[in-house]
Design an enzyme around this catalytic site. Structure first.
Site, PDB file in Angstrom:
ATOM      1  N   THR A 101       0.787  -1.235  -0.154  1.00 42.57           N
ATOM      2  CA  THR A 101       0.000   0.082   0.148  1.00 42.57           C
ATOM      3  C   THR A 101       0.950   1.369  -0.134  1.00 42.57           C
ATOM      4  OG1 THR A 101      -1.665   1.346   1.265  1.00 42.57           O
ATOM      5  CG2 THR A 101      -0.109  -0.017   2.460  1.00 42.57           C
ATOM      6  N   HIS A 158      -0.343   3.940   1.093  1.00 39.76           N
ATOM      7  CA  HIS A 158      -0.920   4.781   2.216  1.00 39.76           C
ATOM      8  C   HIS A 158      -0.766   4.158   3.407  1.00 39.76           C
ATOM      9  CE1 HIS A 158      -4.146   2.644   0.827  1.00 39.76           C
ATOM     10  NE2 HIS A 158      -5.145   2.802   1.919  1.00 39.76           N
TER      11      HIS A 158
END
Ligand SMILES: O=c1[nH]c(NC[C@H](O)[C@H](O)[C@H](O)CO)c([N+](=O)[O-])c(=O)[nH]1
Length: 155
Positions: free
Chosen positions: A87, A89
């Site tokens: 990911t 984030h």
């Protein structure tokens, strides 16, 4: 002086809820298995352990808050796997779930245990989901039993 410390034997009638996130389910299912095994071996009645599945780790805190706020459970165990490699984030999800679980505990007064992996690689996740670094779900479950006993002492 008084020393408060919780035993690792689940008291009669203690109720536990588990929140597990589906994202990286191959990992989180292992964390759940570890948590349930640990609860049973620490004397909890597994028939009364309820499990809530949510989409991802970011959704864990609101579910944990709801379960803790219900007044039904003596502790809530949160299980998830946030993996940086997967990911962009990572930091937001990881910090969000950590602070969210802490807020759920502080706002409700019910122990909310953090069994959410925040790791850099899939391998690190597997190491903590029942291989060479143990099972973080089992560790969180044992900590839940200890906290149920400790909070009962403190009142
Ligand atoms: O539980 C996770 N959720 C992840 N994202 C989903 C997030 O938890 C929410 O479910 C989503 O943002 C919708 O709110 C992850 N990654 O993004 O990689 C992850 O590694 N682990």
């Amino acid at each position: 002086p008084t020393t408060y410390e919780g035993s690792l034997v689940s008291p009669d009638g203690a109720r536990y809820a588990v929140v597990a996130s589906r994202f990286n389910e191959a990992i989180t299912r292992r964390l759940l298995e570890g948590a349930l095994d640990a609860l049973g071996r620490h004397g909890a009645d597994l028939d009364t352990v309820d499990v809530a599945w949510c989409p991802g780790a970011f959704e864990i805190p609101i579910v944990a808050h709801g379960l803790a706020n219900s007044g039904t459970y003596d502790a809530v165990i949160c299980l998830g796997a946030v993996i940086r490699g997967a990911t962009a984030h990572f930091d937001y999800v990881a910090s969000g779930v950590a602070s969210g679980c802490q807020q759920a505990a502080m706002q409700t007064g019910v122990p909310v245990l953090f069994g959410v992996l925040t790791v850099d690689t899939i391998e690190q996740a597997w190491e903590r989901a029942g291989t060479k670094a143990g099972n973080k779900g089992a560790e969180a479950a044992a900590a839940a039993v200890e906290m149920v006993n400790l909070t009962a002492q403190i009142g």
